[in-house]
Design a protein around this motif. Structure first.
Motif, PDB file in Angstrom:
ATOM      1  N   SER A   1      37.144  23.746  37.008  1.00 34.04           N
ATOM      2  CA  SER A   1      38.308  23.034  37.519  1.00 34.04           C
ATOM      3  C   SER A   1      39.288  24.118  37.943  1.00 34.04           C
ATOM      4  O   SER A   1      39.212  25.254  37.450  1.00 34.04           O
ATOM      5  CB  SER A   1      38.927  22.146  36.439  1.00 34.04           C
ATOM      6  OG  SER A   1      39.583  22.943  35.460  1.00 34.04           O
ATOM      7  N   GLY A   2      40.169  23.795  38.870  1.00 30.77           N
ATOM      8  CA  GLY A   2      41.027  24.869  39.353  1.00 30.77           C
ATOM      9  C   GLY A   2      42.291  24.384  40.019  1.00 30.77           C
ATOM     10  O   GLY A   2      42.580  23.178  40.081  1.00 30.77           O
ATOM     11  N   MET A   3      43.040  25.338  40.517  1.00 29.37           N
ATOM     12  CA  MET A   3      44.343  25.057  41.127  1.00 29.37           C
ATOM     13  C   MET A   3      44.517  25.902  42.380  1.00 29.37           C
ATOM     14  O   MET A   3      43.871  26.935  42.560  1.00 29.37           O
ATOM     15  CB  MET A   3      45.467  25.373  40.142  1.00 29.37           C
ATOM     16  CG  MET A   3      45.534  26.825  39.707  1.00 29.37           C
ATOM     17  SD  MET A   3      46.847  27.128  38.477  1.00 29.37           S
ATOM     18  CE  MET A   3      46.563  28.878  38.132  1.00 29.37           C
ATOM     19  N   ALA A   4      45.418  25.432  43.249  1.00 28.93           N
ATOM     20  CA  ALA A   4      45.758  26.171  44.460  1.00 28.93           C
ATOM     21  C   ALA A   4      47.206  25.887  44.807  1.00 28.93           C
ATOM     22  O   ALA A   4      47.741  24.810  44.499  1.00 28.93           O
ATOM     23  CB  ALA A   4      44.845  25.764  45.613  1.00 28.93           C
ATOM     24  N   LEU A   5      47.839  26.841  45.443  1.00 31.03           N
ATOM     25  CA  LEU A   5      49.202  26.676  45.935  1.00 31.03           C
ATOM     26  C   LEU A   5      49.136  26.042  47.314  1.00 31.03           C
ATOM     27  O   LEU A   5      48.485  26.572  48.220  1.00 31.03           O
ATOM     28  CB  LEU A   5      49.903  28.033  45.997  1.00 31.03           C
ATOM     29  CG  LEU A   5      51.357  28.060  46.477  1.00 31.03           C
ATOM     30  CD1 LEU A   5      52.257  27.272  45.535  1.00 31.03           C
ATOM     31  CD2 LEU A   5      51.850  29.501  46.593  1.00 31.03           C
ATOM     32  N   ALA A   6      49.785  24.877  47.472  1.00 28.82           N
ATOM     33  CA  ALA A   6      49.739  24.169  48.744  1.00 28.82           C
ATOM     34  C   ALA A   6      50.409  24.980  49.853  1.00 28.82           C
ATOM     35  O   ALA A   6      51.378  25.714  49.615  1.00 28.82           O
ATOM     36  CB  ALA A   6      50.403  22.807  48.612  1.00 28.82           C
ATOM     37  N   LYS A   7      49.896  24.830  51.051  1.00 29.70           N
ATOM     38  CA  LYS A   7      50.330  25.655  52.178  1.00 29.70           C
ATOM     39  C   LYS A   7      51.829  25.590  52.424  1.00 29.70           C
ATOM     40  O   LYS A   7      52.480  26.615  52.689  1.00 29.70           O
ATOM     41  CB  LYS A   7      49.576  25.223  53.440  1.00 29.70           C
ATOM     42  CG  LYS A   7      49.957  26.021  54.683  1.00 29.70           C
ATOM     43  CD  LYS A   7      49.181  25.567  55.898  1.00 29.70           C
ATOM     44  CE  LYS A   7      49.566  26.367  57.133  1.00 29.70           C
ATOM     45  NZ  LYS A   7      48.800  25.930  58.338  1.00 29.70           N
ATOM     46  N   ASN A   8      52.397  24.406  52.366  1.00 27.98           N
ATOM     47  CA  ASN A   8      53.811  24.234  52.704  1.00 27.98           C
ATOM     48  C   ASN A   8      54.650  23.859  51.486  1.00 27.98           C
ATOM     49  O   ASN A   8      55.656  23.149  51.622  1.00 27.98           O
ATOM     50  CB  ASN A   8      53.957  23.168  53.794  1.00 27.98           C
ATOM     51  CG  ASN A   8      53.278  23.570  55.085  1.00 27.98           C
ATOM     52  OD1 ASN A   8      53.640  24.569  55.697  1.00 27.98           O
ATOM     53  ND2 ASN A   8      52.269  22.811  55.493  1.00 27.98           N
ATOM     54  N   ALA A   9      54.256  24.332  50.315  1.00 27.96           N
ATOM     55  CA  ALA A   9      54.922  23.973  49.062  1.00 27.96           C
ATOM     56  C   ALA A   9      56.451  24.063  49.182  1.00 27.96           C
ATOM     57  O   ALA A   9      57.002  25.156  49.324  1.00 27.96           O
ATOM     58  CB  ALA A   9      54.442  24.883  47.942  1.00 27.96           C
ATOM     59  N   PRO A  10      57.157  22.919  49.112  1.00 28.81           N
ATOM     60  CA  PRO A  10      58.614  22.957  49.241  1.00 28.81           C
ATOM     61  C   PRO A  10      59.308  23.486  47.988  1.00 28.81           C
ATOM     62  O   PRO A  10      60.447  23.941  48.046  1.00 28.81           O
ATOM     63  CB  PRO A  10      58.988  21.494  49.499  1.00 28.81           C
ATOM     64  CG  PRO A  10      57.874  20.709  48.884  1.00 28.81           C
ATOM     65  CD  PRO A  10      56.640  21.549  49.060  1.00 28.81           C
ATOM     66  N   ASN A  11      58.622  23.416  46.853  1.00 27.88           N
ATOM     67  CA  ASN A  11      59.177  23.908  45.585  1.00 27.88           C
ATOM     68  C   ASN A  11      58.318  25.067  45.087  1.00 27.88           C
ATOM     69  O   ASN A  11      57.787  25.041  43.979  1.00 27.88           O
ATOM     70  CB  ASN A  11      59.208  22.777  44.545  1.00 27.88           C
ATOM     71  CG  ASN A  11      59.968  21.558  45.032  1.00 27.88           C
ATOM     72  OD1 ASN A  11      61.185  21.587  45.196  1.00 27.88           O
ATOM     73  ND2 ASN A  11      59.244  20.481  45.299  1.00 27.88           N
ATOM     74  N   LYS A  12      58.163  26.080  45.925  1.00 24.70           N
ATOM     75  CA  LYS A  12      57.214  27.147  45.660  1.00 24.70           C
ATOM     76  C   LYS A  12      57.507  27.873  44.347  1.00 24.70           C
ATOM     77  O   LYS A  12      56.586  28.186  43.589  1.00 24.70           O
ATOM     78  CB  LYS A  12      57.211  28.149  46.817  1.00 24.70           C
ATOM     79  CG  LYS A  12      56.167  29.250  46.651  1.00 24.70           C
ATOM     80  CD  LYS A  12      56.090  30.142  47.878  1.00 24.70           C
ATOM     81  CE  LYS A  12      55.046  31.244  47.691  1.00 24.70           C
ATOM     82  NZ  LYS A  12      54.936  32.112  48.894  1.00 24.70           N
ATOM     83  N   GLU A  13      58.762  28.147  44.071  1.00 26.28           N
ATOM     84  CA  GLU A  13      59.088  28.872  42.842  1.00 26.28           C
ATOM     85  C   GLU A  13      58.631  28.091  41.618  1.00 26.28           C
ATOM     86  O   GLU A  13      58.044  28.659  40.683  1.00 26.28           O
ATOM     87  CB  GLU A  13      60.595  29.125  42.773  1.00 26.28           C
ATOM     88  CG  GLU A  13      61.022  29.953  41.565  1.00 26.28           C
ATOM     89  CD  GLU A  13      62.511  30.248  41.545  1.00 26.28           C
ATOM     90  OE1 GLU A  13      63.005  30.625  40.458  1.00 26.28           O
ATOM     91  OE2 GLU A  13      63.169  30.102  42.587  1.00 26.28           O
ATOM     92  N   ASN A  14      58.892  26.790  41.612  1.00 30.79           N
ATOM     93  CA  ASN A  14      58.458  25.958  40.492  1.00 30.79           C
ATOM     94  C   ASN A  14      56.935  25.837  40.458  1.00 30.79           C
ATOM     95  O   ASN A  14      56.328  25.765  39.380  1.00 30.79           O
ATOM     96  CB  ASN A  14      59.085  24.569  40.587  1.00 30.79           C
ATOM     97  CG  ASN A  14      60.576  24.588  40.327  1.00 30.79           C
ATOM     98  OD1 ASN A  14      61.108  25.557  39.781  1.00 30.79           O
ATOM     99  ND2 ASN A  14      61.269  23.528  40.716  1.00 30.79           N
ATOM    100  N   ALA A  15      56.318  25.811  41.632  1.00 28.10           N
ATOM    101  CA  ALA A  15      54.858  25.736  41.704  1.00 28.10           C
ATOM    102  C   ALA A  15      54.220  26.950  41.053  1.00 28.10           C
ATOM    103  O   ALA A  15      53.261  26.833  40.285  1.00 28.10           O
ATOM    104  CB  ALA A  15      54.412  25.608  43.157  1.00 28.10           C
ATOM    105  N   VAL A  16      54.765  28.127  41.354  1.00 33.05           N
ATOM    106  CA  VAL A  16      54.227  29.348  40.767  1.00 33.05           C
ATOM    107  C   VAL A  16      54.431  29.356  39.259  1.00 33.05           C
ATOM    108  O   VAL A  16      53.546  29.781  38.498  1.00 33.05           O
ATOM    109  CB  VAL A  16      54.874  30.591  41.420  1.00 33.05           C
ATOM    110  CG1 VAL A  16      54.453  31.862  40.687  1.00 33.05           C
ATOM    111  CG2 VAL A  16      54.485  30.674  42.896  1.00 33.05           C
TER     112      VAL A  16
END
Length: 347
Positions: free
Chosen positions: A260-275
């Motif tokens: 199972s895994g994860m990826a950062l979405a291309k246009n992540a509007p909340n990138k800092e929180n995503a990371v």
């Protein structure tokens, strides 16, 4: 932001339009598009929110996740993609809905062979594609994938749909190990050993063994833990108690595993929180929750599986690179159709 903490949806024109017009960025929130069942990941997200104060909104889709993000375009609210199987992770990358992430914390936690060399996806857990065997009717405690084609299992073998990603991953690994021609012969052999047409999910295969419809089946290791601890549907405990877990090829190349895994979405509007979420999911607390709640094997070096999973025995994972499995999936799918696997046994 997404309308609620957990939503269930599928691709449609209306849904895509709503996503395009909804505000995506929200302070203190992160938006997750997930193929993983909400009840499996909610304990992780609750722990993340407790630690960071960031609210995790989840949109669960049973299909069409990549197409949805593509339809939403630059205004997509998706920050993080959570999914299972190397095929879906590579599909997301190939479709251009992810972006590369170079992060020292995540790279330290996740071994290189469980992440994309370009940083577009990261494995979080592994699961074995094992054999469920009847405790009552199968005396042996060792098996190989190759042996599943032995005529001694004629009328005693069952699986879910041959085109399901779990099976395609295994079949692709067989191509990598044995070549296309030998894998076609093997698929023909296991097709002829089927007790019925492939159907249901992995839990249904355990149920079929319990009911005496077959003696062995293919299934993912973590489902056994989920069944053994299922308080809402106690009959699943009976199914799981009727089977034992055999780790195929334990004495040679090892058992096929997927992730199972994860990826950062291309246009992540909340990138800092995503990371922040991705760093959390790769670290010790989340890996422990995965092990205890989902009954999968953590990828974090040194992290232990749950006691329930340990009770199945020791897994020796096949070291075949996931990239090789992904590269053979199309051939595997073609072979499933070529041999008529889903038609069931041929008399």
């Amino acid at each position: 932001m997404l309308a609620s903490k957990t939503l269930i949806g599928s691709l449609s024109v209306a849904a895509a339009f709503l996503a395009l017009t909804a505000p995506a960025r929200a302070d203190g929130e992160v938006n997750i598009y997930s193929y993983r069942q909400p009840d499996l990941i909610q304990p992780l997200l609750d722990a993340f929110t407790k630690e960071t104060g960031i609210t995790a909104n989840v949109l669960f889709l049973d299909k069409g996740l990549v197409e949805r993000i593509q339809a939403e375009g630059a205004n997509s609210p998706a920050d993080v993609i959570l999914t299972v199987d190397i095929s879906r992770l590579t599909e997301a990358k190939d479709a251009g809905v992810t972006q590369p992430l170079v992060n020292e914390t995540i790279n330290k936690d996740i071994p290189a062979h469980f992440r994309d060399p370009d940083g577009n996806w990261f494995g979080l857990t592994t699961r074995g594609r094992v054999v469920y065997a009847s405790k009552e009717r199968v005396p042996q405690n060792e098996i190989t994938y190759e042996e599943l084609a032995d005529p001694k299992w004629k009328g005693k073998f069952c699986t879910r749909d041959g085109q399901h990603s779990y099976n395609i991953g295994l079949f692709a690994s067989m191509i990598a190990h044995h070549g296309e021609a030998e894998t076609e012969k093997w698929l023909t052999g296991i097709r002829d050993n089927l007790s019925k047409k492939p159907d249901g999910g992995d839990r249904d295969q355990a149920k079929a063994i319990f009911a005496g419809e077959c003696d062995i089946a293919l299934g993912n290791s973590y489902y056994v833990g989920l069944m053994l601890t299922n308080e809402k549907e106690p009959q699943q405990k009976e199914w799981a108690s009727a089977i034992k877990v055999l780790f195929p090829n334990a004495k040679d190349r090892g058992t096929h595993v997927n992730i199972s895994g994860m990826a950062l979405a291309k246009n992540a509007p909340n990138k800092e929180n995503a990371v922040k979420l991705m760093e959390f999911l790769s670290a010790g607390e989340a890996q422990k929750i995965y092990a205890e709640q989902v009954f999968e094997y953590p990828v974090l070096p040194g992290a232990e599986p749950s006691d329930v999973v340990k009770s199945f025995g020791t897994i020796k994972p096949d070291s075949l690179p996931l990239a090789e499995i992904a590269a053979n999936r199309k051939k595997a799918s073609e072979l499933v159709d070529k041999v008529g696997y889903n038609d069931g046994p041929q008399d």
